[in-house]
Motif scaffolding. Structure first.
Motif, PDB file in Angstrom:
ATOM      1  N   GLU A  46       0.821  -1.210   0.000  1.00  0.00           N
ATOM      2  CA  GLU A  46       0.000   0.000   0.000  1.00  0.00           C
ATOM      3  C   GLU A  46       0.856   1.261   0.000  1.00  0.00           C
ATOM      4  O   GLU A  46       0.531   2.241  -0.686  1.00  0.00           O
ATOM      5  CB  GLU A  46      -0.940  -0.009   1.210  1.00  0.00           C
ATOM      6  N   ILE A  47       1.942   1.258   0.748  1.00  0.00           N
ATOM      7  CA  ILE A  47       2.819   2.435   0.781  1.00  0.00           C
ATOM      8  C   ILE A  47       3.587   2.553  -0.532  1.00  0.00           C
ATOM      9  O   ILE A  47       3.788   3.658  -1.048  1.00  0.00           O
ATOM     10  CB  ILE A  47       3.776   2.367   1.983  1.00  0.00           C
ATOM     11  N   VAL A  48       3.997   1.419  -1.095  1.00  0.00           N
ATOM     12  CA  VAL A  48       4.676   1.451  -2.392  1.00  0.00           C
ATOM     13  C   VAL A  48       3.770   2.067  -3.448  1.00  0.00           C
ATOM     14  O   VAL A  48       4.214   2.829  -4.318  1.00  0.00           O
ATOM     15  CB  VAL A  48       5.117   0.031  -2.814  1.00  0.00           C
ATOM     16  N   ALA A  49       2.474   1.767  -3.371  1.00  0.00           N
ATOM     17  CA  ALA A  49       1.527   2.326  -4.349  1.00  0.00           C
ATOM     18  C   ALA A  49       1.478   3.844  -4.305  1.00  0.00           C
ATOM     19  O   ALA A  49       1.208   4.493  -5.329  1.00  0.00           O
ATOM     20  CB  ALA A  49       0.132   1.744  -4.101  1.00  0.00           C
ATOM     21  N   THR A  50       1.766   4.442  -3.150  1.00  0.00           N
ATOM     22  CA  THR A  50       1.728   5.911  -3.042  1.00  0.00           C
ATOM     23  C   THR A  50       2.885   6.573  -3.774  1.00  0.00           C
ATOM     24  O   THR A  50       2.863   7.791  -3.995  1.00  0.00           O
ATOM     25  CB  THR A  50       1.749   6.361  -1.573  1.00  0.00           C
ATOM     26  N   LEU A  51       3.901   5.799  -4.167  1.00  0.00           N
ATOM     27  CA  LEU A  51       5.048   6.381  -4.859  1.00  0.00           C
ATOM     28  C   LEU A  51       4.676   6.892  -6.242  1.00  0.00           C
ATOM     29  O   LEU A  51       5.437   7.631  -6.861  1.00  0.00           O
ATOM     30  CB  LEU A  51       6.172   5.348  -4.980  1.00  0.00           C
ATOM     31  N   ALA A  52       3.510   6.491  -6.727  1.00  0.00           N
ATOM     32  CA  ALA A  52       3.046   6.986  -8.029  1.00  0.00           C
ATOM     33  C   ALA A  52       2.796   8.485  -7.997  1.00  0.00           C
ATOM     34  O   ALA A  52       2.738   9.138  -9.047  1.00  0.00           O
ATOM     35  CB  ALA A  52       1.774   6.252  -8.440  1.00  0.00           C
ATOM     36  N   ALA A  53       2.634   9.049  -6.797  1.00  0.00           N
ATOM     37  CA  ALA A  53       2.408  10.492  -6.645  1.00  0.00           C
ATOM     38  C   ALA A  53       3.626  11.099  -5.964  1.00  0.00           C
ATOM     39  O   ALA A  53       3.702  11.133  -4.731  1.00  0.00           O
ATOM     40  CB  ALA A  53       1.152  10.741  -5.814  1.00  0.00           C
ATOM     41  N   PRO A  54       4.619  11.572  -6.713  1.00  0.00           N
ATOM     42  CA  PRO A  54       5.826  12.134  -6.102  1.00  0.00           C
ATOM     43  C   PRO A  54       5.498  13.339  -5.213  1.00  0.00           C
ATOM     44  O   PRO A  54       4.523  14.054  -5.439  1.00  0.00           O
ATOM     45  CB  PRO A  54       6.676  12.554  -7.304  1.00  0.00           C
ATOM     46  N   GLY A  55       6.323  13.550  -4.231  1.00  0.00           N
ATOM     47  CA  GLY A  55       6.160  14.685  -3.326  1.00  0.00           C
ATOM     48  C   GLY A  55       7.458  14.904  -2.583  1.00  0.00           C
ATOM     49  O   GLY A  55       8.508  14.371  -2.956  1.00  0.00           O
ATOM     50  N   ARG A  56       7.422  15.673  -1.491  1.00  0.00           N
ATOM     51  CA  ARG A  56       8.609  15.900  -0.687  1.00  0.00           C
ATOM     52  C   ARG A  56       9.116  14.571  -0.124  1.00  0.00           C
ATOM     53  O   ARG A  56       8.345  13.720   0.296  1.00  0.00           O
ATOM     54  CB  ARG A  56       8.296  16.848   0.472  1.00  0.00           C
ATOM     55  N   ALA A  96      11.877   8.161   0.586  1.00  0.00           N
ATOM     56  CA  ALA A  96      10.830   7.156   0.835  1.00  0.00           C
ATOM     57  C   ALA A  96      11.082   5.916  -0.018  1.00  0.00           C
ATOM     58  O   ALA A  96      10.911   4.776   0.447  1.00  0.00           O
ATOM     59  CB  ALA A  96       9.449   7.740   0.537  1.00  0.00           C
ATOM     60  N   CYS A  97      11.513   6.124  -1.270  1.00  0.00           N
ATOM     61  CA  CYS A  97      11.826   4.987  -2.145  1.00  0.00           C
ATOM     62  C   CYS A  97      12.933   4.135  -1.535  1.00  0.00           C
ATOM     63  O   CYS A  97      12.860   2.896  -1.520  1.00  0.00           O
ATOM     64  CB  CYS A  97      12.243   5.476  -3.524  1.00  0.00           C
ATOM     65  N   TYR A  98      13.979   4.808  -1.024  1.00  0.00           N
ATOM     66  CA  TYR A  98      15.070   4.039  -0.427  1.00  0.00           C
ATOM     67  C   TYR A  98      14.585   3.257   0.792  1.00  0.00           C
ATOM     68  O   TYR A  98      14.880   2.071   0.930  1.00  0.00           O
ATOM     69  CB  TYR A  98      16.240   4.937  -0.009  1.00  0.00           C
ATOM     70  N   LEU A  99      13.861   3.914   1.690  1.00  0.00           N
ATOM     71  CA  LEU A  99      13.405   3.238   2.905  1.00  0.00           C
ATOM     72  C   LEU A  99      12.535   2.029   2.568  1.00  0.00           C
ATOM     73  O   LEU A  99      12.662   0.959   3.190  1.00  0.00           O
ATOM     74  CB  LEU A  99      12.639   4.215   3.792  1.00  0.00           C
ATOM     75  N   LEU A 100      11.682   2.176   1.566  1.00  0.00           N
ATOM     76  CA  LEU A 100      10.806   1.069   1.174  1.00  0.00           C
ATOM     77  C   LEU A 100      11.594  -0.047   0.483  1.00  0.00           C
ATOM     78  O   LEU A 100      11.317  -1.240   0.689  1.00  0.00           O
ATOM     79  CB  LEU A 100       9.690   1.581   0.271  1.00  0.00           C
ATOM     80  N   ALA A 101      12.572   0.332  -0.344  1.00  0.00           N
ATOM     81  CA  ALA A 101      13.402  -0.685  -1.000  1.00  0.00           C
ATOM     82  C   ALA A 101      14.224  -1.450   0.031  1.00  0.00           C
ATOM     83  O   ALA A 101      14.372  -2.680  -0.061  1.00  0.00           O
ATOM     84  CB  ALA A 101      14.322  -0.031  -2.031  1.00  0.00           C
TER      85      ALA A 101
END
Length: 556
Positions: free
Chosen positions: A114-124, A129-134
């Protein structure tokens, strides 16, 4: 901008820079400083951002139990914060959970997909966030989640800045290191090398600790190729740079060096490196590394003949089995201890379980290691099946370029053959020296020429060839050359149909009289055909002719 807005922007600047700062300096001191700053945060959102920074700094300082507390606090503070802050806090909690083996995120209803899905909307904080999730996905063994996360970053392989020409970004750099680790873990050394080369070319722009990780992964790859000289050169530099340095990158680099040592059969040295950098209980490492590290320590104990210590270490590792990322490693360790303790049925069951788990994760190298463990578990009761399994591992390792794994499989196969001489194997079961001799044999060289090229005596060369004939079941040096050299791709189209037929029989180890009898020709005619074949193929011996024949044409 208001004072509150300025303060919030400053907090974002702190969290954006925390990885670079922690990698370049003293992460423990940074963590302590950030904790003091958090107590003065002007808003819950600012406290949440500083909490994320604290969690990251604690991880880099190898304070893993503290890191999960920091991530918890960050999530609690982010309850009413903007979406970008909440996403970052959720990602930090997922990462710390995966590293420590807790389920704080799950109990709060936070799920990785679910959190990975939010990456489709870039923001601050998008790249962080990508690194932490990866890292969360990698540490939890959720490898299928990594590609979509990496795609969401928009980074090219090896890109270590948020924009192609921008300054080094801590999150971008760490994402590339993670990508290289992922490639290395799955046995894709060429892809890993491409990423590592790009980081190396950045020079002094990259923190020294990151260069140590690059060198460590390269050392691990050298060990996989059985390149001892290359490994020692790289590993020596890594160990000098990381000695006494309690930092996530340095500890991780030492783990890769230790795995390389294990690949080269240096178990005691590897165990010493792990304990020195990660502590006697490997407490300065994350869950995944603890599982692999304990497996290595158990192997080292058994190699010393210390079954009691191995059993104690297995008991310490048992709680890790409930985590998918660690389960296969624990099962392998339990299998080798069970086998050493005479419980062969348990050893077989555990080895098969480890193989299935690693196959599901796509961890090719670990699957091969599991098969080696399984072969050892069944060798006494079913040597033929164990031999086939070792041959399978040797062939797979050869295809992946993992020479160290191939050598282990070949060595164990040869040891098995000592008590079961009826076993015959393939070319992959030869030693490295025998493969060298075989390559020269396939080119048609005499024993004396091979001896001169390899600085050996002709008698030693002949002893190796005799051993190679026994191992492969080949009937002559000519048919042996055919097996070794059949992949060289020499073009047989210059030969007539009759000559290609004779070449196939030569590759089968037939003498001229046998060929003449089989084809209804005179020996003189066969000799004339062979002389013509030498001229057309540009070779000087029957062995070289045999080596040109495709494998399908070789019968013995």
């Amino acid at each position: 901008m208001s004072a509150a807005g300025d303060a919030h922007a400053q907090m974002w600047a702190v969290v954006d820079d925390v990885l670079r700062a922690a990698f370049a300096g003293d992460a423990g001191t940074l963590h302590d400083t950030l904790r003091r700053q958090r107590s003065d945060a002007g808003s819950p959102a600012d406290a949440a951002l500083l909490g994320v920074a604290c969690a990251i700094a604690a991880v880099v300082a190898c304070r893993f139990p503290v890191a999960i507390d920091e991530a918890d606090a960050a999530w609690d503070a982010a309850t009413d914060a903007p979406g970008d802050v909440r996403r970052l806090a959720a990602a930090a909690l997922l990462m710390c959970d995966a590293m420590v083996g807790t389920d704080h995120a799950a109990r709060r209803g936070i799920r990785l997909p679910e959190i990975v899905a939010t990456l489709a909307a870039p923001g601050r904080g998008h790249l962080l966030a990508c690194y932490l999730l990866a890292e969360a996905a990698m540490s939890a063994g959720a490898f299928a989640a990594i590609p979509p996360i990496l795609r969401a970053t928009g980074l090219a392989p090896g890109q270590i800045s948020a924009t192609p020409d921008g300054p080094v970004d801590g999150a971008a750099l760490t994402l590339q290191l993670l990508l290289a680790r992922s490639f290395a873990f799955q046995g894709h050394t060429d892809q890993a090398r491409g990423v590592l080369d790009a980081i190396s070319h950045a020079g002094a722009r990259v923190p020294a600790r990151a260069h140590a990780v690059v060198a460590a992964i390269a050392a691990f790859a050298a060990a996989g190729r059985a390149d001892r000289i290359g490994f020692e050169r790289l590993a020596g530099g890594v160990l000098r740079r990381t000695r006494g340095d309690v930092n996530y990158l340095s500890v991780g680099a030492c783990f890769y060096v230790a795995w390389g040592m294990r690949a080269l059969g240096q178990l005691q040295r590897a165990a010493g490196v792990l304990v020195a950098i990660a502590g006697a209980d490997l407490e300065r490492s994350k869950l995944w590394d603890q599982a692999f590290g304990l497996e290595l320590l158990i192997e080292a104990s058994l190699e010393r003949g210390d079954l009691a210590s191995a059993k104690s270490q297995v008991a310490r590792a048992a709680h890790l089995a409930r985590f998918p990322v660690a389960a296969a490693s624990v099962a392998r360790a339990e299998s080798i201890v069970a086998a050493s303790d005479g419980h062969r049925d348990d050893a077989r069951t555990l080895a098969l379980a480890a193989i299935r788990l690693d196959e599901g994760a796509g961890a090719h190298t670990e699957v091969m290691r599991g098969k080696l463990v399984h072969a050892a578990a069944i060798a006494d009761d079913d040597p033929a099946s164990a031999a086939r399994l070792l041959a399978e591992v040797a062939a797979e390792a050869d295809a992946y370029g993992l020479e160290s794994v191939r050598l282990v499989a070949a060595r164990r196969w040869r040891r098995l053959r000592e008590t079961h001489p009826e076993l015959t194997g393939e070319i992959v079961m030869l030693t490295a020296r025998q493969r060298q001799i075989g390559a020269l044999l396939a080119e048609g060289h005499s024993n004396r020429a091979i001896a001169e090229a390899l600085f050996l005596s002709p008698r030693t060369v002949q002893a190796h060839i005799s051993d190679m004939l026994e191992i492969t079941g080949a009937r002559s040096r000519v048919s042996l050359a055919a097996r070794i050299g059949s992949s060289h791709g020499t073009d047989l189209s210059a030969l007539s149909p009759r000559q290609r037929e004779i070449a196939g029989l030569i590759a089968d180890g037939r003498r001229n009289a046998e060929i003449a009898h089989d084809l209804g020709l005179s020996e003189k005619t066969v000799e004339n055909h062979i002389a013509a074949m030498f001229t057309r193929l540009g070779v000087r011996s029957r062995s070289a002719v045999a080596a040109a024949v495709p494998t399908a044409g070789v019968a013995g």
